[in-house]
Design an enzyme around this catalytic site. Structure first.
Site, PDB file in Angstrom:
ATOM      1  N   LYS A  84       1.297  -1.122  -0.080  1.00 49.99           N
ATOM      2  CA  LYS A  84      -0.175  -0.047   0.222  1.00 49.99           C
ATOM      3  C   LYS A  84       1.032   1.441  -0.399  1.00 49.99           C
ATOM      4  O   LYS A  84       0.488   2.365  -0.237  1.00 49.99           O
ATOM      5  CB  LYS A  84      -0.989   0.404   1.427  1.00 49.99           C
ATOM      6  CG  LYS A  84      -1.849  -1.650   1.142  1.00 49.99           C
ATOM      7  CD  LYS A  84      -2.749  -1.240   2.431  1.00 49.99           C
ATOM      8  CE  LYS A  84      -3.427  -2.392   2.236  1.00 49.99           C
ATOM      9  NZ  LYS A  84      -3.224  -4.000   2.034  1.00 49.99           N
ATOM     10  N   VAL A 121      -9.039  -9.521   5.673  1.00 50.27           N
ATOM     11  CA  VAL A 121     -10.417  -9.505   5.078  1.00 50.27           C
ATOM     12  C   VAL A 121     -11.078 -10.914   4.762  1.00 50.27           C
ATOM     13  O   VAL A 121     -11.956 -11.107   5.307  1.00 50.27           O
ATOM     14  CB  VAL A 121     -10.475  -9.452   3.048  1.00 50.27           C
ATOM     15  CG1 VAL A 121      -9.242 -10.389   2.868  1.00 50.27           C
ATOM     16  CG2 VAL A 121     -11.905  -9.552   2.731  1.00 50.27           C
TER      17      VAL A 121
END
Length: 615
Positions: free
Chosen positions: A406, A451
């Site tokens: 990221k 997730v």
């Protein structure tokens, strides 16, 4: 009690031995035994009885636990009966008993039926009791792989009938095996037959027993199995089994790691041993997913001491207990501290003098950091700066920053802060005695806040499973794999590099959700709904690993790449951090974002379109 039971077994065998000879004589002479043969048998009955029971003792028939009897025990019983009859018949012939020769096979057959048969009564009774008391109906089971491993699985399932698995078919890609019977179970097709067989045979469970199959083939087979939505279990690969026979407890549930098809990491053990052995190692953020796994992996290579630094005491408490249990002689020190407190970090490094620091402490949850950018900046940027400056002051040999994909062209606050951390590492390395490096990788399977735990919680709660976007993709690797590659990168680092871990092929999050739903025994969209909720603040569809692909080189390790050092003046960077720090005191999100954009020109903060109600 044991002696009484043994005596009872011996007495029962003695009675049966004599009754069988009498029955054989009656059958041969149609129930009119001549006095000569009767008197001869009575004269030598004791010798025959003692001889046969002596053989039974030799073959350990009285030491068997017969309610768990298997083929091995059955063969031992038959061998004992055959041997005892050969010796008894030889004795009767030697003394010229003149018994008809037909007596000997009749006695042997009756021995097998009675002496052998009576020993399987406990096994039969136990099986009947299992069938009566087992509330779970037998599960039709398909075994994938009709090789040695598949046959071992078949034998184990038959031995452990209490598990409720009924093997009714094999599948195997070897055309020569198809259509053949293996221990009573037919090979009905290849991998592509699995979905139809599941429907036609009402298969409730699939066991994949192909531990030596190539990675690509294994992934395809597991995908086919998982698409059926029945329970799938797997026999571990040969590297896990270490050539040992398969036991029922070795057969494990299929995991998402299996479906993603990650290959085993090959490490340079000697290099890692030289890097870690006998040294004091500090891991910041040591209670987190990556930090705690680093501690576990480091302990294998015999460090002199491990310092675990974390602000959250609950996470490191469990790790501390685990390490004490698994490595009782390890010198492990837990430090409940914050990397934001530079004075405290100075004191700790001056006290313990670590040789190597793995810096994993960070705020990493993207949506939360969008709401609290000040905390992200203070912890990630200035916490890292504190650690970097104090490491050099206290003579740390090597400093390894845990970064993230990221940080590449970031669209969120967390990614921008981690990119600044990389810039700190690269710009400070040329002026420091310590070697500073960063290791960048994508998502790790099952890490806190990721997730997969979210999807599993949603599935457990009955759904729906929420996916932000149909096309969103992410790179994944397992936590142990990431930790191993971080150690390897640290060992080969010279200073100033940003190492990039090979994450393999990207995974579509929607595919991941569907696989997890099937792994849990449900059918996507039928038994379990999937809802699309839109990208969250700071989230982008596609993650990247490289700033500039032309600047990345391979290392000697096949799974590690390196981004060449950039030319950046640390003092200029340090000056730009001053207004960033000041912006965190204003409690103004926009001010923090503006300062981040000045330092990271590629930062483009993503905020999804909202309707008038803010949804």
């Amino acid at each position: 009690m044991k002696k009484k039971k043994l005596l009872l077994q011996v007495v029962l065998d003695a009675l049966l031995i004599n009754l069988i000879y009498l029955a054989a004589l009656n059958l041969r002479f149609e129930w009119h035994i001549p006095d000569f043969y009767m008197n001869t048998y009575v004269k030598y009955a004791l010798v025959i009885t003692v001889l046969k029971i002596g053989v039974y003792f030799t073959f350990s028939l009285y030491r068997m636990i017969l309610r768990y009897a298997s083929v091995h025990e059955m063969l031992s019983i038959l061998a004992a009966i055959f041997t005892s009859n050969v010796l008894a018949s030889g004795f009767l012939m030697l003394i010229h008993s003149a018994f008809p020769r037909s007596i000997y096979p009749i006695v042997t057959i009756l021995d097998m039926l009675l002496i052998g048969g009576i020993r399987f009564i406990p096994k039969i009774a136990r099986t009947r009791q299992t069938l009566k008391t087992d509330q779970t109906p037998y599960k039709n089971t398909l075994i994938v792989g009709a090789g040695e491993s598949g046959i071992m699985v078949l034998n184990e399932l038959r031995r452990h009938q209490d598990l409720g698995n009924m093997p009714i078919a094999f599948v195997d890609d070897d055309a020569e095996k198809q259509g053949k019977l293996i221990r009573g179970v037919k090979v009905l097709g290849d991998r592509h037959s699995i979905p139809d067989l599941v429907k036609d045979l009402k298969i409730a469970e699939i066991i994949v027993a192909m531990p030596s199959v190539k990675s690509d083939d294994e992934r395809e087979i597991l995908e086919i199995c998982n698409s059926t939505s029945v329970k799938v279990r797997i026999v571990p690969g040969v590297y896990e089994m270490i050539d040992a026979p398969i036991k029922v407890e070795d057969i494990r549930d299929l995991s998402i790691e299996d479906l993603l098809g990650r290959e085993e990491v090959h490490l340079n053990i000697g290099e890692l041993q030289a890097f870690i052995e006998g040294k004091t190692i500090m891991v910041t953020g040591g209670g987190g997913s990556i930090g705690s796994e680093l501690v576990r992996q480091i302990a294998v290579y015999k460090p002199a001491r491990i310092l675990v630094l974390d602000i959250y005491e609950n996470s490191v408490y469990g790790l501390q207990n685990e390490m004490k249990r698994n490595y009782p002689n390890l010198d492990l020190i837990v430090l409940i501290e914050s990397v934001r407190d530079r004075e405290r970090i100075d004191k700790l490094l001056g006290t313990y003098h670590p040789h190597i620091i793995f810096h994993a402490a960070a705020h990493k949850h993207v949506p939360l950091m969008e709401k609290s950018p000040e905390s992200a900046v203070k912890n990630n940027v200035f916490g890292t700066l504190n650690m970097v400056l104090e490491a050099d002051r206290h003579g740390v040999e090597k400093f390894v920053l845990i970064s993230t994909d990221k940080a590449v062209n970031p669209t969120n606050v967390m990614g921008a802060t981690k990119r600044i951390c990389e810039l700190i590492i690269q710009s400070y390395n040329p002026i420091a005695k310590t070697d500073y490096v960063a290791v960048r990788f994508g998502n790790v399977l099952g890490s806190a806040g990721s997730v997969i735990p979210l999807f599993l919680d949603q599935i457990k709660g009955g759904g729906p499973v929420t996916v932000t976007d149909r096309e969103i993709i992410r790179y994944f690797m397992s936590i142990p794999e990431a930790a191993q590659l971080v150690l390897q990168a640290g060992a080969i680092a010279k200073g100033g590099e940003v190492f990039i871990l090979d994450m393999g092929e990207p995974v579509r999050i929607l595919d991941l959700a569907e696989k997890l739903i099937r792994l849990s025994g449900y059918r996507p969209y039928e038994d379990m709904k999937i809802e699309f909720i839109g990208l969250r603040d700071g989230e982008k569809q596609f993650e990247e690993l490289l700033i500039n692909e032309d600047l990345a080189d391979r290392t000697d390790h096949e799974r590690i790449y390196v981004e060449k050092p950039i030319s950046l003046d640390f003092h200029e960077l340090e000056l730009s951090l001053v207004p960033l720090l000041e912006s965190t005191k204003l409690h103004d999100r926009d001010a923090v974002i503006r300062e981040l954009e000045k330092i990271v020109p590629t930062f483009d903060n993503y905020v999804p379109d909202r309707d008038k109600d803010g949804h």
